[in-house]
Design a protein around this motif. Sequence first.
Motif, short mmCIF file in Angstrom:
data_model
loop_
_atom_site.label_atom_id
_atom_site.label_comp_id
_atom_site.label_asym_id
_atom_site.label_seq_id
_atom_site.Cartn_x
_atom_site.Cartn_y
_atom_site.Cartn_z
N ARG A 50 10.26 -5.81 4.00
CA ARG A 50 8.87 -5.36 4.20
C ARG A 50 8.86 -3.91 4.71
NH1 ARG A 50 7.07 -8.90 8.06
NH2 ARG A 50 7.35 -10.57 6.54
N ARG A 105 9.67 -1.58 1.90
CA ARG A 105 8.54 -1.45 0.96
C ARG A 105 7.38 -0.64 1.53
NH1 ARG A 105 8.84 -6.85 0.14
NH2 ARG A 105 6.98 -7.15 1.42
N GLU A 106 7.13 -0.87 2.85
CA GLU A 106 5.89 -0.33 3.41
C GLU A 106 6.04 0.99 4.16
OE1 GLU A 106 4.10 -3.60 5.51
OE2 GLU A 106 3.82 -4.74 3.65
N TRP A 111 10.69 2.53 -2.64
CA TRP A 111 10.77 1.24 -3.33
C TRP A 111 9.67 1.14 -4.38
CZ3 TRP A 111 14.08 -3.07 -3.01
CH2 TRP A 111 13.65 -4.18 -3.69
N ASN A 112 8.47 1.42 -3.97
CA ASN A 112 7.35 1.30 -4.92
C ASN A 112 7.50 2.28 -6.08
OD1 ASN A 112 6.30 -0.68 -3.34
ND2 ASN A 112 4.45 0.44 -2.71
N GLY A 125 9.79 0.47 -8.28
CA GLY A 125 9.71 -0.99 -8.28
C GLY A 125 11.00 -1.60 -7.75
N PRO A 162 8.01 5.44 0.58
CA PRO A 162 7.44 5.32 -0.77
C PRO A 162 8.46 4.99 -1.87
CG PRO A 162 7.74 7.64 -0.20
CD PRO A 162 8.19 6.84 0.99
#
Length: 550
Positions: free
Chosen positions: A205, A208-209, A214-215, A218, A212
């Motif tokens: 988490r 991901r959060e 990971w996003n 993907g 930037p």
Amino acid sequence: MPTAAPSRPAAALPAPARRLLTSTSRHRRTWLVLLAALVAWFCAQARRGPKSAAQPRGPTAHKSHGAALRDDDVGTRTSFPPLDDLLDRARLWPPDLNKPLCDLKIYVYDLPPALRLPDKTVKQCRWSAYNSELLLHQLLVDPTAHASTTSHPHNTLYTTNPAEADFFLVPLYPACFLFDCWVKAGWTKTARCGVDDTYIEPVMRYVREAHPHWNASGGADHLLVHPMDFVDGYYTETSRAAMNASTYLVTVGDVRPAPLGSYFRSFRDLVIPSSTHLLNSYRVNPLDYVDEAGRPLVEPRGAASPHRRDNVDPPTVEIFSPSPEPVEAGLRGLARSLVRLVRHVLGLAHVARLEARTTLAIFRGGLGTAADGERYSLGIRSLFFPSDGNTSTPPFSSHVHPGFSSLPGFDIAEWSDNDDYARRLARSRFGLAPPGYTLDTTRIYEYLAFGVVPVFVGSGPTAGQVMPFARDVDWSSFSLSVPRERAHELPEILERVTDAEYDRLRSAVWDVGRKVVLEGREGNVWRLLARDLCRLKRKGVAAGPEIANN
Ligand SMILES: *[C@@H]1O[C@H](CO)[C@@H](O)[C@H](O)[C@H]1NC(C)=O
Ligand SMILES: *[C@@H]1O[C@H](CO)[C@@H](O)[C@H](O)[C@H]1NC(C)=O
Ligand SMILES: *[C@@H]1O[C@H](CO)[C@@H](O)[C@H](O)[C@H]1NC(C)=O
């Protein structure tokens, strides 16, 4: 038949001679031509004779080709010139491992303290088989003094600037977490101690959060280490889904049919070498037992101490760097120093006494349990130890046999202490590598480190095992593979290996095999891993114009 009275002279001859006689009279012309050809051939041989006899021929050469090519055929054949070296070596495989495939950068997340494992758990994990989680991270980020050379992969691969990174390593140690959990639970391997909701999920988490990266991909350019037999098979669907998009660095590459091969994601995951107790936890140094060319020393340099476990300081001790001579106190120490001084003055200091590798094959390892049945070692290890045919007692075989361990030259036992094992490895020609519960056998890396030729028995590249760095390293050049159905022929198979063939394997294992072992001095594992990562990114491997014109 011999007693029957001959009616005609020809009938007295054996059948083949009779046929020959009949054929001679019928096909006189053909026979004359054949006879002339034979005479011509003999004349040609008589002229060539002395020259071909002068050509050196190894006494054992060609034996390994079996019946197809007999020794006496060879001298009489026309010889062909060996091909000239190619100027463009890059057309050949395996490649020059010193040349990187591409310029690559890897960023490593710095997790907030609350998401890191306690020091005690990490320290304990250094003594487990899951140490590769810690080692890969450490070798990339903090290789200490060993990264002094500019070519060390740490200097070229590691970046603290995520903007220039091609890949992102997540320092998640779920196997270390589970190791600690299982120790506390008295080796109840179903225990999880909250590895999913208190560790994997919060870390993923955060990744991901809080950032930037990971996003942005993907998760596709993220790396996670999973050094356990069944990769991520120990965690909940939620944890697995959170990690799923990244590339896993795994120690078991298994492409056998499901369920065994289900955890290895071909075309996604990369296989890394396992950490081993001997090399990576106890840091037993092969160069204390063999010389720089891999030949066994009569007297090991004496690094292995029973107190090593308490004294080893992982960041400062490195395998493949010979240990300094121990400083001894008292008269004995003084005498040894004197001997050393005299040797040094006489220029003999570097002459270590060497011995031959006299053990044909070595193996140290267990036998599973009666309840494991075929799950353990595919039954292969049951051939290694003597069996009375009782399937309830080790080695759990229904056949009565004396076991490979009874044969001369076979050094097979369930266990040895580290120093004893290291001494024996140094004196062994071949190391047996049967499967255990999985295809991975950490002992191959011990064989490679000590210059022992691995013999895969029902495991390895011909048995559905994906070997580390198989795109760059020619495993067949320094190992033998015996399929499971021929495991019982192993003693004869090893005996048939000629000295010339063994020498070829031995020198390849020392030159190439050793590069596949987890160590920090050269950082070879990251160097090799980087090549596979270049391929994942299609960096440095795109087709050039010449190939397009082909
Ligand atoms: C990435 O996407 C997830 C959900 O799709 C979101 O919760 C998260 O905040 C995003 N991360 C960043 C840094 O924006
Ligand atoms: C992982 O992703 C694949 C598709 O890429 C999907 O089929 C699979 O179910 C996912 N596994 C998990 C555990 O989420
Ligand atoms: C096989 O070994 C088990 C366990 O030691 C023993 O109980 C059993 O009697 C043995 N079977 C035979 C046939 O000897």
